[in-house]
Enzyme design. Structure first.
Site, PDB file in Angstrom:
ATOM      1  N   ASP A 162      -7.293  -7.679   0.524  1.00 48.63           N
ATOM      2  CA  ASP A 162      -6.177  -7.821   1.138  1.00 48.63           C
ATOM      3  C   ASP A 162      -6.930  -7.294   2.526  1.00 48.63           C
ATOM      4  O   ASP A 162      -8.067  -6.998   2.913  1.00 48.63           O
ATOM      5  CB  ASP A 162      -5.238  -7.294   1.278  1.00 48.63           C
ATOM      6  CG  ASP A 162      -5.526  -5.419   1.459  1.00 48.63           C
ATOM      7  OD1 ASP A 162      -4.751  -5.644   2.681  1.00 48.63           O
ATOM      8  OD2 ASP A 162      -6.114  -5.067   0.341  1.00 48.63           O
ATOM      9  N   HIS A 217      -4.380 -21.455  10.807  1.00 46.55           N
ATOM     10  CA  HIS A 217      -6.278 -21.869  10.084  1.00 46.55           C
ATOM     11  C   HIS A 217      -7.410 -21.133   9.615  1.00 46.55           C
ATOM     12  O   HIS A 217      -7.440 -21.432   8.394  1.00 46.55           O
ATOM     13  CB  HIS A 217      -7.330 -22.938  11.375  1.00 46.55           C
ATOM     14  CG  HIS A 217      -8.461 -23.057  11.283  1.00 46.55           C
ATOM     15  ND1 HIS A 217      -8.577 -23.774  10.464  1.00 46.55           N
ATOM     16  CD2 HIS A 217      -9.505 -22.098  11.229  1.00 46.55           C
ATOM     17  CE1 HIS A 217     -10.164 -24.230  10.035  1.00 46.55           C
ATOM     18  NE2 HIS A 217     -10.509 -22.444  10.503  1.00 46.55           N
ATOM     19  N   ASP A 277       0.668  -1.179   0.165  1.00 42.01           N
ATOM     20  CA  ASP A 277       0.090  -0.215   0.071  1.00 42.01           C
ATOM     21  C   ASP A 277       1.113   0.874  -0.307  1.00 42.01           C
ATOM     22  O   ASP A 277       1.530   1.200  -0.060  1.00 42.01           O
ATOM     23  CB  ASP A 277      -1.075  -0.141   1.045  1.00 42.01           C
ATOM     24  CG  ASP A 277      -0.317  -0.067   2.255  1.00 42.01           C
ATOM     25  OD1 ASP A 277       0.828   0.524   2.274  1.00 42.01           O
ATOM     26  OD2 ASP A 277      -0.650  -0.460   3.548  1.00 42.01           O
TER      27      ASP A 277
END
Length: 375
Positions: A264, A333, A89
């Site tokens: 994102d 996870h 960014d």
């Protein structure tokens, strides 16, 4: 960078971004590596979740460790040992989130270093120079992330300045001889007429891809959906579309339904460290007492390292003891959950079965499918 578009299902798109460093299948989710690390993860572990591209934060890496340290190693890829593509960014969002300790002018932004209080100045040209030194595969223009709520007049002034900054970003990017990709950022708050002006202005300048900025900043979900439905068809079809800072799993699903290719967010990693885990049927808050003796896997349908090896009771135990391993296993996870979701969306688009996938996604969580207002 080259963008290849394979097929569509409604407005949803299936394609890929092709870089010298590798191929990124789209729609994609990019884990956030703010300080040159996806928190708690080695690059190999991040890659094992299915991630093909990550995000780095220009603002934070500029303050620490700084451009000179980065250049000693080569670039950000060499510094952190991530072999795939990196999007950075521009630093704009972080600067504008500083609030009272920054002053915006036409030239750029004056602010106090949040680390030591020193006065600092950041403008479009400096942002392009920092991202050049980072070796970013996708560079983002420097813009003002319009806050929410903002009235029409403020949003117009902000959007127009961002367009002027976009032109300055383009000019400095080109003068550096940067051969990587540069993305424009569409602003205009929740006002469709301002978004129209922003899109046209950016397309006239010309960029390798286009991001939709200034969403997921507090506006109602219906407004985010409305703006995406309005803006996406105006973005050139041969360019990738990136929804910045989004978001929850359902936000990714809804973005894909409206034509977004890239996402994102810190959510999967931040939530993991707080014991908030995404599973096929919704959410597991692993620190809740009901998991103390639960011997089942976190998500029986997940193939990640955590779900293949550990019980909910063990993850609950690690969380209650504040063990670092707990945060790491949770992060593995959650990142894998996001990548499995994106893989499912890609497959559904390929097969022309996206709406069936979407219906199943919501039904398994006991929720209604949000309306889709597109032609």
């Amino acid at each position: 960078m080259k963008f290849e578009l394979d097929t569509t299902d409604g407005r949803a798109r299936r394609g890929r971004l092709v870089f010298d460093r590798g191929v990124v299948e789209t729609p994609c989710f990019m884990p956030v590596g703010t300080y040159g690390t996806v928190k708690g993860m080695t690059p190999e572990e991040v890659e094992a979740t299915g991630a093909q591209i990550i995000l780095g934060n220009t603002f934070h890496l500029w303050l620490r460790p700084g451009q000179e340290i980065m250049k000693l190693h080569g670039d950000l890829h060499d510094f952190m040992q991530w072999k795939g593509p990196i999007l950075t960014d521009s630093g704009g969002f972080q600067v504008f989130s500083l609030g009272d300790i920054r002053k915006i002018t036409e030239q750029g932004v004056h602010f106090r270093n949040p680390i030591n209080g020193d006065p600092i100045f950041l403008d479009p040209e400096k942002s392009m120079e920092i991202q050049y030194d980072l070796g970013s595969d996708i560079v983002m223009i420097f813009d003002e992330c319009t806050p929410y709520p903002a009235d029409w007049d403020y949003a117009k002034r902000s959007m127009e300045m961002s367009l002027r900054w976009a032109k300055r970003s383009r000019e400095r990017f080109d003068s550096l001889g940067n051969k990587n990709a540069l993305f424009g950022i569409i602003q205009g708050s929740i006002y469709e007429d301002l978004r129209d002006i922003s899109v046209k202005g950016l397309v006239d300048i010309g960029f390798d891809g286009y991001a939709v900025g200034g969403l997921a900043v507090g506006e109602p979900k219906a407004d985010m959906h409305r703006i995406l439905e309005h803006v996406c068809p105006q973005i050139p079809a041969d360019k990738p579309r990136y929804l910045m800072g989004v978001g929850k799993p359902e936000d990714l699903v809804e973005g894909v339904r409206r034509g977004i290719d890239m996402f994102d967010c810190v959510m999967p990693t931040r939530n993991a460290r707080n014991g908030h885990l995404f599973v096929t049927d919704g959410v597991v808050k692993i620190r809740n007492a009901k998991y103390k003796s639960d011997t089942g896997p976190l998500d029986p349908e997940c193939d990640c390292y955590t779900c293949r090896n550990y019980s909910r009771a063990y993850l609950h135990h690690l969380d209650r003891c504040n063990e670092i391993l707990g945060a790491r296993l949770n992060t593995i996870h959650n990142l894998r959950y996001y990548q499995r979701l994106m893989a499912g969306l890609r497959k559904a688009i390929e097969e022309g079965k996206l709406e069936s996938f979407v219906t199943d996604f919501y039904q398994r969580q006991g929720r209604e499918v949000p309306p889709l207002n597109v032609d």
